[in-house]
Design an enzyme around this catalytic site. Sequence first.
Site, PDB file in Angstrom:
ATOM      1  N   SER A 163       4.066  -6.392   3.862  1.00 60.05           N
ATOM      2  CA  SER A 163       3.907  -6.815   2.476  1.00 60.05           C
ATOM      3  C   SER A 163       4.196  -8.305   2.311  1.00 60.05           C
ATOM      4  CB  SER A 163       4.797  -5.953   1.569  1.00 60.05           C
ATOM      5  OG  SER A 163       4.511  -6.198   0.227  1.00 60.05           O
ATOM      6  N   LYS A 436       1.910   1.373  -6.178  1.00 55.67           N
ATOM      7  CA  LYS A 436       1.553   0.135  -6.867  1.00 55.67           C
ATOM      8  C   LYS A 436       0.251  -0.416  -6.281  1.00 55.67           C
ATOM      9  CE  LYS A 436       5.081  -2.324  -4.141  1.00 55.67           C
ATOM     10  NZ  LYS A 436       5.654  -1.131  -3.501  1.00 55.67           N
TER      11      LYS A 436
END
Length: 611
Positions: A163, A436
């Site tokens: 990420s 998300k």
Amino acid sequence: MENDLPTTGDSELDRAIRQWLDYDKNPKTVSLVQRMVKEGAVEELQKCFSSRMEFGTAGLRAAMGPGISCMNDLTIIQTTQGFCRYLEECFGNLKERGVVIGYDARAHPDSGGSSKHFASLAAAVFISHGIPVHLFSDITPTPFVPFTVSHLGLCAGVMVTASHNPKQDNGYKVYWDNGAQIVSPHDKGISKAIEKNLEPWPESWNTEEALKSPLLKDPYQDIHTQYFTAIQKHCHHREINKSSEVKIVHTSVHGVGHTFVQTAFKAFDLHPPYAVEEQKDPDPEFPTVKYPNPEEGEGVLTLSFALAEREGASVVLANDPDADRLAIAEKQKSGQWRVFSGNELGALLGWWMFHCWKQENPDAAAVKNLYMLSSTVSSKILRAIALKEGFHFEETLTGFKWMGNRARDLMNQGKTVLFAFEEAIGYMCSPSVLDKDGVSAAAIAAEMTSYLATKKTSLSQQLTAIYEEYGYHITKNSYFICHDQDVIRKLFDRLRNYGDQKGSYPTKCGDFSVSAVRDLTTGYDSNQPDNKAVLPTSASSQMITFSFSNGGVATMRTSGTEPKIKYYTELCAAPGNSDVAQLNKELDALVDAIIETFFEPQKNKLQPKLE
């Protein structure tokens, strides 16, 4: 020791190194370990071999390099072998249903590691056991993996990504067959299975054969089409989008997001956003930013602001490198840029999703079937909107694994989950992805911006209107750095045995009265009739929430991935109280009181956040 290498003098360490050299087939990591042994770099070797990466509910995340504490070919194989065995125990039809594997653009030349290579090794492990693998042929955003699990009805998904972590890191993120991240007890089950399957299986290294196997499928084209078809359901103002004159800049911060956000804008009939040229192509070195994390705000957005000034754009959208999170900034009348907090964006997107839903669902009774979720450390603005509008609001523990799993439970009961968010700029705007998703959020936010422009309203003005209608929700979050677990334990123990009275919590904090306490480490909640917390508890992590009689809420918790004690504070004012300066002053006073009262006497052992 093999290869006539000298010993380190530590028999446990020597045993771990010997096993590593027996198992590892990557010449780069083998060579790095051999060099460390020859040079007598015991401290460095201990860092690499003293403890295996812990497999938790977020999977794995660590630096790339040699040894059991790092992300590398061998630890990827060992992890996947354990995961494969665990899935075989859980699913009798694993060989019919299969798994999906995606990856980002990270790479580490020194150790020969890259997300793509790790994904190929994981595929080889599954295929060697006759399990079908849907391996993306190119980089994808993280949300594509949970989407694929749900869309194809697979048993599990793996996304190889770190990420927004620093460039040397990588990770192994796991999704269950419900399309959400794993929660306990799966993490413990997988962890035990990894320990039992450390020796590489004969075919686990054979990526060449695996990539030719009939069990290997490439879902890229199909999922690309299906994903954008799915998110189009949230496009409500196509005519406005086509004619909109709003100019928007987008940055993918050297990650995977560029082409996918461009396609999402196209799916919504929005004019394509201006791309920050220096950051639009994937680059594992992240050369233009100190940290590839748009949550850091202005430092990461400098090039975006410069491009916006040149093109006359008023809004900047930024994804993190795996495109599951979204940051937004807007140019103000003063000429300054305002970077919205995660909570402010949660308010805007929550309002927008409900506004659009209400337009399409005039039946007043339908609202009773509607849910929105946020994590317990996020703003309670959705609760305020829900109270007035009649839909349901629920809070979950921190992290999208909890919101994704709760959303799936509600959907299985026939409920509609419209929106979920967490303050760390994570937004779930479509139930197609139970995690998300920064790609769909970018298109939906751009449509909201275009719609508001037709009303001569900016995002900042709309946020004020939301607060005026539902009550101001002002937040202030930060953290202290602390590497000493004993200091952390003493700090929280003091709050649970306040004034040296066992099981007693503070009733005052400076001039502020405590009205309720919820301790999700012990399971205590003074708001419940039996004093038992409704949310799941965990004795292995610290988390206490204090509610105050003035409408303030403060949560103190330890981070699962960093040496931090985080605190989250919010002042929730009643609708009609619009004295923002006074509210900010009151929240500042509450934060000061919390630091002075709750963090004493350990404060001098804590390092404040570096601004």
